[in-house]
Design a protein around this motif. Sequence first.
Motif, PDB file in Angstrom:
ATOM      1  N   SER A 152      -2.930   4.600  -5.000  1.00 23.04           N
ATOM      2  CA  SER A 152      -2.363   5.505  -3.989  1.00 23.04           C
ATOM      3  C   SER A 152      -3.438   6.393  -3.379  1.00 23.04           C
ATOM      4  O   SER A 152      -3.586   6.481  -2.152  1.00 23.04           O
ATOM      5  CB  SER A 152      -1.260   6.363  -4.612  1.00 23.04           C
ATOM      6  OG  SER A 152      -0.227   5.574  -5.138  1.00 23.04           O
ATOM      7  N   LEU A 155      -2.813   1.321  -0.742  1.00 14.76           N
ATOM      8  CA  LEU A 155      -1.784   2.335  -0.526  1.00 14.76           C
ATOM      9  C   LEU A 155      -0.386   1.750  -0.721  1.00 14.76           C
ATOM     10  O   LEU A 155       0.464   2.347  -1.401  1.00 14.76           O
ATOM     11  CB  LEU A 155      -1.919   2.931   0.876  1.00 14.76           C
ATOM     12  CG  LEU A 155      -0.932   4.056   1.216  1.00 14.76           C
ATOM     13  CD1 LEU A 155      -1.109   5.236   0.263  1.00 14.76           C
ATOM     14  CD2 LEU A 155      -1.113   4.518   2.667  1.00 14.76           C
ATOM     15  N   LEU A 166       2.073   2.892  -3.714  1.00 14.17           N
ATOM     16  CA  LEU A 166       3.381   3.479  -3.404  1.00 14.17           C
ATOM     17  C   LEU A 166       4.512   2.638  -3.994  1.00 14.17           C
ATOM     18  O   LEU A 166       5.514   3.173  -4.478  1.00 14.17           O
ATOM     19  CB  LEU A 166       3.553   3.610  -1.888  1.00 14.17           C
ATOM     20  CG  LEU A 166       2.641   4.621  -1.192  1.00 14.17           C
ATOM     21  CD1 LEU A 166       2.882   4.594   0.317  1.00 14.17           C
ATOM     22  CD2 LEU A 166       2.857   6.027  -1.744  1.00 14.17           C
TER      23      LEU A 166
END
Length: 317
Positions: free
Chosen positions: A54, A205, A209
């Motif tokens: 992240s 990312l 997530l």
Amino acid sequence: MVRFRLWVFTLNHYKGVAMVLFATVFWGVSGTAAQVLFQQDHVSPYWLVTVRMSVSGLLLLLLALSRFGIASVFSVWRNKQDVIRLILLSFFGLLGVQYTYFASIQYGNAATSTLLQYVGPIFITIYLALRNRRLPRARELAAIVFALFGIFLLVTNGNTRHFEVAPPAVVWGLLSALTVAFYTLYPQILLKRYDPAILIGWGMLLGGLGLGLGENPFRSPVHTTPQLFMLVSFVVLFGTLIAFYMYIASLNHISASVASLLACGEPLSAAVIAVTILHVRMGLPSLLGASCILITVTLLARKDRAKEPPPEFLTPL
């Protein structure tokens, strides 16, 4: 003038070599830092992977934004097929590599897990041979033999009656090698259209997530200590962000083949650090097995590119 240009070329070449070597050291130390987090701070691979992917994914996208602009960074989302490819790369490639690698470290140690991950090119070689309907070439067969023999020595330390390494560590390590093969082969279409920094940024990312849906990355599962903060920061910043950019920047000075060959220093640095700092015991058979795996990667990195160009690599992780 000719001598001056030759000297500049040589200086730039050594600069590129130094960048890759520093990147490999950071990757190797990152694995060792993760081992300390698992064994001493009782951090789970689930939490560490969520935080690493992240935070580093967001930082990579911010750096790509400053370098390429907002239009380039978000251009991947304009093509529906590329979005699907990116999502598959994120979860089955990048997330798969990260989680299997750290899970292997949790059950074993950073040196063994890193070496097992570097068996990935064997899966790539076998896949390419099957896809092209041909038998592996002599150099490829030699690499496969070295890899199998190396894994045997690394896992058993030469004793066939018991495993020197916990079986879960071996299974997760080989799964890590398999996912390395996937994320190396799969994004070839994406690599022709987008910069690797953009792909890695979005992939990390999205994967972080997605994993964070079951684990809040901003809630530490244990008591926060200075050691935990420093080690996690190193894994995210030096082991991911800085190492990645040093590796990519090195390609401005040396070829991708040289860079990928030098990246073999990652398992070597992980092994040296694990033995000297964490006092991981590696007998002579295990060291011989590690050497066989390094020979495997070297043989495949030096394959004849004129006969069959190898796939582009995002970067070792």
